[in-house]
Motif scaffolding. Sequence first.
Motif, PDB file in Angstrom:
ATOM      1  N   THR A   1      -9.402  12.266  -7.717  1.00  0.00           N
ATOM      2  CA  THR A   1      -7.916  12.421  -7.940  1.00  0.00           C
ATOM      3  C   THR A   1      -7.150  11.012  -7.648  1.00  0.00           C
ATOM      4  O   THR A   1      -7.613  10.352  -6.681  1.00  0.00           O
ATOM      5  CB  THR A   1      -7.392  13.524  -7.093  1.00  0.00           C
ATOM      6  OG1 THR A   1      -7.501  13.362  -5.709  1.00  0.00           O
ATOM      7  CG2 THR A   1      -7.981  14.981  -7.504  1.00  0.00           C
ATOM      8  N   TRP A   2      -6.135  11.011  -8.386  1.00  0.00           N
ATOM      9  CA  TRP A   2      -5.423   9.488  -8.203  1.00  0.00           C
ATOM     10  C   TRP A   2      -4.249   9.722  -6.880  1.00  0.00           C
ATOM     11  O   TRP A   2      -3.698  10.779  -6.881  1.00  0.00           O
ATOM     12  CB  TRP A   2      -4.570   9.427  -9.343  1.00  0.00           C
ATOM     13  CG  TRP A   2      -3.763   8.191  -9.460  1.00  0.00           C
ATOM     14  CD1 TRP A   2      -2.419   8.242  -9.522  1.00  0.00           C
ATOM     15  CD2 TRP A   2      -3.906   6.907  -9.242  1.00  0.00           C
ATOM     16  NE1 TRP A   2      -1.683   7.143  -9.521  1.00  0.00           N
ATOM     17  CE2 TRP A   2      -2.767   6.146  -9.327  1.00  0.00           C
ATOM     18  CE3 TRP A   2      -5.343   6.157  -8.890  1.00  0.00           C
ATOM     19  CZ2 TRP A   2      -2.752   4.756  -8.942  1.00  0.00           C
ATOM     20  CZ3 TRP A   2      -5.216   4.784  -8.729  1.00  0.00           C
ATOM     21  CH2 TRP A   2      -4.106   4.143  -9.010  1.00  0.00           C
TER      22      TRP A   2
ATOM     23  N   LEU B   1      -0.392   9.824  -7.061  1.00  0.00           N
ATOM     24  CA  LEU B   1       0.330  10.741  -8.112  1.00  0.00           C
ATOM     25  C   LEU B   1       1.705  11.140  -7.546  1.00  0.00           C
ATOM     26  O   LEU B   1       1.919  11.309  -6.200  1.00  0.00           O
ATOM     27  CB  LEU B   1      -0.566  11.922  -8.165  1.00  0.00           C
ATOM     28  CG  LEU B   1      -0.243  12.586  -9.490  1.00  0.00           C
ATOM     29  CD1 LEU B   1      -0.579  11.951 -10.785  1.00  0.00           C
ATOM     30  CD2 LEU B   1      -1.274  14.231  -9.399  1.00  0.00           C
ATOM     31  N   GLY B   2       2.808  10.961  -8.367  1.00  0.00           N
ATOM     32  CA  GLY B   2       3.981  11.361  -7.903  1.00  0.00           C
ATOM     33  C   GLY B   2       4.805  10.429  -7.394  1.00  0.00           C
ATOM     34  O   GLY B   2       6.049  10.524  -7.167  1.00  0.00           O
ATOM     35  N   LYS B   3       4.242   9.252  -7.054  1.00  0.00           N
ATOM     36  CA  LYS B   3       5.153   8.091  -6.259  1.00  0.00           C
ATOM     37  C   LYS B   3       5.657   7.352  -7.350  1.00  0.00           C
ATOM     38  O   LYS B   3       5.319   7.053  -8.411  1.00  0.00           O
ATOM     39  CB  LYS B   3       4.190   7.240  -5.513  1.00  0.00           C
ATOM     40  CG  LYS B   3       3.322   7.952  -4.542  1.00  0.00           C
ATOM     41  CD  LYS B   3       3.665   7.890  -3.111  1.00  0.00           C
ATOM     42  CE  LYS B   3       2.690   8.279  -2.111  1.00  0.00           C
ATOM     43  NZ  LYS B   3       2.816   9.719  -1.665  1.00  0.00           N
ATOM     44  N   GLN B   4       6.896   6.596  -6.962  1.00  0.00           N
ATOM     45  CA  GLN B   4       7.877   5.767  -7.770  1.00  0.00           C
ATOM     46  C   GLN B   4       7.979   4.616  -7.259  1.00  0.00           C
ATOM     47  O   GLN B   4       8.234   4.423  -5.864  1.00  0.00           O
ATOM     48  CB  GLN B   4       9.060   6.590  -8.200  1.00  0.00           C
ATOM     49  CG  GLN B   4       8.906   7.885  -9.004  1.00  0.00           C
ATOM     50  CD  GLN B   4       8.522   7.386 -10.405  1.00  0.00           C
ATOM     51  OE1 GLN B   4       9.482   6.958 -11.126  1.00  0.00           O
ATOM     52  NE2 GLN B   4       7.302   7.848 -10.877  1.00  0.00           N
TER      53      GLN B   4
ATOM     54  N   PHE C   1      -7.478   5.819 -13.983  1.00  0.00           N
ATOM     55  CA  PHE C   1      -6.225   5.938 -13.630  1.00  0.00           C
ATOM     56  C   PHE C   1      -4.999   4.694 -14.273  1.00  0.00           C
ATOM     57  O   PHE C   1      -4.192   4.769 -13.840  1.00  0.00           O
ATOM     58  CB  PHE C   1      -6.175   6.089 -12.111  1.00  0.00           C
ATOM     59  CG  PHE C   1      -6.758   7.104 -11.646  1.00  0.00           C
ATOM     60  CD1 PHE C   1      -6.716   8.468 -11.882  1.00  0.00           C
ATOM     61  CD2 PHE C   1      -7.888   6.840 -10.491  1.00  0.00           C
ATOM     62  CE1 PHE C   1      -7.349   9.647 -11.467  1.00  0.00           C
ATOM     63  CE2 PHE C   1      -8.627   7.806 -10.141  1.00  0.00           C
ATOM     64  CZ  PHE C   1      -8.409   9.242 -10.551  1.00  0.00           C
TER      65      PHE C   1
ATOM     66  N   GLU D   1      -2.017   5.852 -15.258  1.00  0.00           N
ATOM     67  CA  GLU D   1      -0.776   6.372 -14.243  1.00  0.00           C
ATOM     68  C   GLU D   1      -0.095   5.391 -14.059  1.00  0.00           C
ATOM     69  O   GLU D   1       1.042   5.671 -13.573  1.00  0.00           O
ATOM     70  CB  GLU D   1      -1.907   6.989 -13.134  1.00  0.00           C
ATOM     71  CG  GLU D   1      -2.529   8.047 -13.563  1.00  0.00           C
ATOM     72  CD  GLU D   1      -1.814   9.179 -13.809  1.00  0.00           C
ATOM     73  OE1 GLU D   1      -0.664   9.625 -13.698  1.00  0.00           O
ATOM     74  OE2 GLU D   1      -2.290  10.041 -14.910  1.00  0.00           O
TER      75      GLU D   1
ATOM     76  N   LYS E   1       3.833   5.477 -15.469  1.00  0.00           N
ATOM     77  CA  LYS E   1       4.326   6.674 -15.028  1.00  0.00           C
ATOM     78  C   LYS E   1       5.049   6.587 -13.584  1.00  0.00           C
ATOM     79  O   LYS E   1       6.162   7.035 -13.481  1.00  0.00           O
ATOM     80  CB  LYS E   1       3.399   7.988 -15.244  1.00  0.00           C
ATOM     81  CG  LYS E   1       2.801   8.140 -16.441  1.00  0.00           C
ATOM     82  CD  LYS E   1       1.716   9.216 -16.387  1.00  0.00           C
ATOM     83  CE  LYS E   1       1.169   9.420 -17.687  1.00  0.00           C
ATOM     84  NZ  LYS E   1       0.022  10.476 -17.449  1.00  0.00           N
ATOM     85  N   MET E   2       4.442   5.609 -12.997  1.00  0.00           N
ATOM     86  CA  MET E   2       4.875   5.468 -11.661  1.00  0.00           C
ATOM     87  C   MET E   2       6.154   4.292 -11.470  1.00  0.00           C
ATOM     88  O   MET E   2       6.517   4.274 -10.353  1.00  0.00           O
ATOM     89  CB  MET E   2       3.712   4.926 -10.721  1.00  0.00           C
ATOM     90  CG  MET E   2       2.662   5.840 -10.517  1.00  0.00           C
ATOM     91  SD  MET E   2       1.108   4.936  -9.839  1.00  0.00           S
ATOM     92  CE  MET E   2       1.392   4.101  -8.502  1.00  0.00           C
TER      93      MET E   2
END
Length: 184
Positions: free
Chosen positions: A75-76, A79-82, A96, A99, A102-103
Amino acid sequence: MHDVIADASPWVRRFAPIIPKGGIVLDLACGAGRHSVLLASQGHAVLAVDRDISALGLLENASIQAQELDLEGSTWPMLGKQFSGIVVTNYLYRPFLDELPKMLCEDGVLIYETFADGNAQFGKPSNPDFLLKPGELLALAGRSGLKVIAYEDIYLDQPKPAMVQRICAVKGHLKGCIPLQFGG
């Protein structure tokens, strides 16, 4: 500290100033932190991530937070971090790769530079899993809706002979930035 900054990639030094201030910049697979130090010196808060952060212990910079993560697990971990910027050099893990765009926050900047197809003739890395295919970073930018500021897929003779692909791309329009020509 100045020696560490001088050791930073010329590509990263060239485009780091366009990363928007105020957010956090991710130095992915940061190694010894040469780009983390450069980014912190430009006023950025930096998250320096690698599977082994022992080399970062000597940095002692309040603007740099080091985090030890397995970037190649099932799993990455990000995930969900900006981030306002993401810097990646000499690292490629395709599962990944998509991804990363998206970040990025709106107007966030991706600066990516690593070895490309053809590098095997100069030594390591030589495994195709760790070499970008022709146009691979352009394709990433295209399918992610990033605006390409600059791109190169070239032979470099310094610091050692290598085939390298690199891109600087923006999510959004990067206010006040004048796009450069390819290779420019």
